[in-house]
Design an enzyme around this catalytic site. Structure first.
Site, mmCIF file in Angstrom:
data_model
loop_
_atom_site.group_PDB
_atom_site.id
_atom_site.type_symbol
_atom_site.label_atom_id
_atom_site.label_comp_id
_atom_site.label_asym_id
_atom_site.label_seq_id
_atom_site.Cartn_x
_atom_site.Cartn_y
_atom_site.Cartn_z
ATOM 1 N N ASP A 94 -6.758 -2.288 -6.868
ATOM 2 C CA ASP A 94 -7.481 -2.866 -5.803
ATOM 3 C C ASP A 94 -7.700 -4.497 -5.972
ATOM 4 O O ASP A 94 -8.134 -4.979 -7.127
ATOM 5 C CB ASP A 94 -8.830 -2.227 -5.376
ATOM 6 C CG ASP A 94 -9.319 -2.625 -4.127
ATOM 7 O OD1 ASP A 94 -10.182 -3.497 -4.095
ATOM 8 O OD2 ASP A 94 -8.810 -2.180 -2.883
ATOM 9 N N ARG A 116 -2.970 6.270 0.907
ATOM 10 C CA ARG A 116 -3.746 7.070 2.131
ATOM 11 C C ARG A 116 -2.802 7.911 3.021
ATOM 12 O O ARG A 116 -3.255 9.262 3.392
ATOM 13 C CB ARG A 116 -4.894 6.739 2.942
ATOM 14 C CG ARG A 116 -5.977 6.255 2.067
ATOM 15 C CD ARG A 116 -6.902 5.219 2.791
ATOM 16 N NE ARG A 116 -6.531 4.115 3.371
ATOM 17 C CZ ARG A 116 -6.749 3.475 4.280
ATOM 18 N NH1 ARG A 116 -8.166 3.629 4.501
ATOM 19 N NH2 ARG A 116 -6.290 2.256 4.497
ATOM 20 N N ARG A 171 0.871 -1.308 0.033
ATOM 21 C CA ARG A 171 0.033 -0.033 0.087
ATOM 22 C C ARG A 171 0.809 1.423 -0.078
ATOM 23 O O ARG A 171 0.476 2.165 0.330
ATOM 24 C CB ARG A 171 -0.818 -0.032 1.040
ATOM 25 C CG ARG A 171 -2.045 -1.018 0.884
ATOM 26 C CD ARG A 171 -3.026 -0.849 2.448
ATOM 27 N NE ARG A 171 -3.805 -2.046 2.334
ATOM 28 C CZ ARG A 171 -4.534 -2.337 3.328
ATOM 29 N NH1 ARG A 171 -4.456 -1.685 4.493
ATOM 30 N NH2 ARG A 171 -5.507 -3.287 3.471
ATOM 31 N N TYR A 216 -14.900 -11.328 0.586
ATOM 32 C CA TYR A 216 -15.671 -10.096 0.452
ATOM 33 C C TYR A 216 -16.926 -10.269 -0.087
ATOM 34 O O TYR A 216 -17.954 -9.499 -0.023
ATOM 35 C CB TYR A 216 -14.636 -9.321 -0.192
ATOM 36 C CG TYR A 216 -13.694 -8.527 0.498
ATOM 37 C CD1 TYR A 216 -13.823 -7.393 1.428
ATOM 38 C CD2 TYR A 216 -12.448 -8.910 0.688
ATOM 39 C CE1 TYR A 216 -12.894 -6.622 1.960
ATOM 40 C CE2 TYR A 216 -11.187 -8.298 1.238
ATOM 41 C CZ TYR A 216 -11.648 -7.214 1.971
ATOM 42 O OH TYR A 216 -10.907 -6.534 2.970
ATOM 43 N N ARG A 262 -7.515 12.186 -4.433
ATOM 44 C CA ARG A 262 -8.723 11.377 -3.835
ATOM 45 C C ARG A 262 -9.933 12.406 -3.697
ATOM 46 O O ARG A 262 -10.961 11.965 -3.871
ATOM 47 C CB ARG A 262 -8.388 10.918 -2.714
ATOM 48 C CG ARG A 262 -9.465 9.839 -2.060
ATOM 49 C CD ARG A 262 -9.628 8.863 -2.999
ATOM 50 N NE ARG A 262 -10.857 7.824 -2.570
ATOM 51 C CZ ARG A 262 -11.984 8.032 -2.449
ATOM 52 N NH1 ARG A 262 -12.559 9.168 -3.242
ATOM 53 N NH2 ARG A 262 -12.882 7.357 -1.851
#
Length: 370
Positions: free
Chosen positions: A95, A50, A46, A170, A59
């Protein structure tokens, strides 16, 4: 052999041979293959994300999956950590849940992943459309090819996927879960349907990885991020056979097309109980979470597999001196041979920027002493 056979082989190679810039720093690939390195390679799961203010700025202007589906945006955020830090690898921004999307499921970010219509019963498998799924993921391949040129050979580019069990979780839970109770109940109540779903996902992943290699990915990582929700016996049933099939089927398919296979990484968070079994799946690299001791991991996998990991992401919040000491200790435990430095899970959103510099600099400094 017929003319058409040779024409097909030539055409296939032409389709998969891009005029990419020469690679300047190949330490990641050398470490994966067990070759000597100039310095221990380091990258972070990652790493484009973020914790970076420049990612947050992008974003604010674009929806998460819009960034994933727009090669120019995906490449921009993929480049952001490469501009800031002396990393030895880049991983394409995407993703793992683009695969359920390609199968026809709706996935939203609110702010975490949310499936408005998850799989509830085995009958829901009929709603999945595997035919043409890889063509609906073309934007990932386009981003990989574009990124190879933007990197200009600075570092290798990694492609990735979620593993079948992780994706299945998921798709049934409808998002993230602290227990994966509904997915695990499928294993008991709908075992045949569970394996049908896992097999379907495996087939799509092989197609997806083939496309990524042809687009220019130089290493591939399989994220079994939900291994910690199942025990050793369940891991042997629903994870190991399918991740092995991914590697074997991809390798066979590439060889049939005279395409050089790329190194592959298997990262199973919570799979420390089965490291020796993971090492038998044929992956060049086994990724370790932060609960695994490097010395015990080496004993489990042997000397012919590269290890990747495994600093605790929480350690990135420590004062510089403590973080440097823990990183130093980690690197010396793993050693310079067949090792790729990384975190034991993805970097977290509030990680201080300076901690990334400390991590990368310490890995490179210590590697010169080994």
């Amino acid at each position: 052999m017929t003319f058409w056979f040779y024409y097909f082989c030539f055409f296939t190679m032409a389709q998969t041979t891009e005029n990419f810039p020469a690679l300047k720093n190949d330490n990641l690939l050398r470490a994966a293959r067990g070759e000597d390195v100039d310095r221990i390679p380091v990258w972070v799961m990652r790493q484009a994300g973020r914790y970076l203010p420049e990612f947050q700025a992008v974003r604010k202007l674009h929806d998460f999956f819009t960034i994933c589906r727009t090669p120019e945006l995906a490449c921009e955020v993929t480049m952001q950590p490469i501009r800031r830090f002396d990393l030895d690898a880049s991983i394409i921004f995407s993703d793992i849940l683009v695969i359920p999307q390609a199968l026809g499921m709706t996935v939203e970010m609110k702010p975490g992943p949310f499936f408005p219509e998850p799989l509830v019963t085995p009958d829901d498998l009929s709603k999945l459309t595997a035919d043409g799924a890889v063509s609906r993921l073309k934007y990932v391949g386009d981003a990989i090819t574009m990124m190879r040129h933007k990197l200009d050979g600075k570092v290798p580019l990694i492609g990735f996927t979620g593993a079948p069990w992780t994706l299945m979780g998921y798709m049934i839970e409808g998002g993230g879960s602290q227990t994966m109770s509904m997915a695990k109940s499928w294993l008991n109540e709908h075992n045949e349907a569970s394996h049908k779903l896992l097999s379907l996902l495996t087939d799509v992943i092989v197609d997806y990885f083939e496309m990524q290699v042809k687009a220019g990915a130089q290493m591939l990582q399989v994220f079994e991020s939900s291994a910690d929700y199942i025990n050793k016996e369940q891991f042997a049933e629903v994870s190991l056979p399918y991740v092995r099939q991914i590697r074997d089927q991809l390798r066979k398919r590439l060889q049939e097309q005279s395409i050089e296979p790329v190194p592959m990484v298997l990262y199973a968070k919570g799979g420390g109980h089965s490291l020796s079994e993971q090492a038998q799946c044929g992956y060049e690299v086994i990724g370790l979470d932060y609960n695994v001791d490097p010395l015990e991991a080496r004993k489990a996998v042997g000397s012919n597999v590269t290890l990747q990991g495994n600093l605790n992401p929480a350690d990135m919040y420590l004062p510089e001196a403590e973080l440097r000491a823990l990183t130093d200790q980690m690197v010396r435990k793993f050693g310079k041979k067949r090792y790729i430095a990384n975190l034991g899970h993805g970097i977290t959103p509030q990680t201080p920027i300076e901690s990334m510099n400390v991590l990368v600099e310490t890995v490179h400094t210590v590697s010169k002493e080994l």
